[in-house]
Design an enzyme around this catalytic site. Sequence first.
Site, mmCIF file in Angstrom:
data_model
loop_
_atom_site.group_PDB
_atom_site.id
_atom_site.type_symbol
_atom_site.label_atom_id
_atom_site.label_comp_id
_atom_site.label_asym_id
_atom_site.label_seq_id
_atom_site.Cartn_x
_atom_site.Cartn_y
_atom_site.Cartn_z
ATOM 1 N N VAL A 185 2.754 -5.541 0.415
ATOM 2 C CA VAL A 185 2.186 -4.652 1.425
ATOM 3 C C VAL A 185 2.027 -5.563 2.799
ATOM 4 O O VAL A 185 2.060 -4.944 3.865
ATOM 5 C CB VAL A 185 0.952 -3.663 1.137
ATOM 6 C CG1 VAL A 185 0.333 -3.081 2.242
ATOM 7 C CG2 VAL A 185 1.175 -2.981 -0.242
ATOM 8 N N CYS A 186 1.331 -6.762 2.465
ATOM 9 C CA CYS A 186 0.959 -7.437 3.788
ATOM 10 C C CYS A 186 2.107 -7.814 4.756
ATOM 11 O O CYS A 186 1.632 -7.601 6.026
ATOM 12 C CB CYS A 186 0.541 -8.718 3.178
ATOM 13 S SG CYS A 186 -0.914 -8.733 2.095
#
EC number: 1.11.1.-
Length: 182
Positions: free
Chosen positions: A51-52
Amino acid sequence: MPERMVGKQAPRFEMDAVLANKEFGKVSLEENMKNDKWTVLFFYPMDFTFVCPTEITAMSDRNDEFDDLDAVVIGVSTDTIHTHLAWINTDRKENGLGDLNYPLAADTNHVVSRDYGVLIEEEGVALRGLFIISPEGELMYSVVNHNNIGRDVDETLRVLQALQTGGLCPANWRPGQATLNA
């Protein structure tokens, strides 16, 4: 019980970082304040995750809009500057970041993550925390969410612009709309 932070002076910080030019340097709240800049400080759990990079690259792709609003964006994790640089040097097509337009800071001693209340102590990583700090050092906005959910750059820009009006902004306010009279 946690202490309220919004409306108070933000915890001061200075951290090692990989700057936009891929050199190692420092970032600090004091420097942003000295330069009369807003600070958009966001924490993410760790490098080389899933996700980052979606958030980090989305913020980078819109960095000119933050610049236009006199805001400095700083991304922070508990990883080292060397890990940050390796991730920046990895192509986006390979789950890397590619070139970034703002610094990634390394909170390896966990002090800043702890000061901002986002550190997951038992894991040594940060939650997704986003903080907007005025040029005077006042913490104006704080949101912390579960690490499974990425943030919305449009909403971050909207909130920054609302704060910069100095007025009362109703629900669903958008830049260019009138503020409320007190």
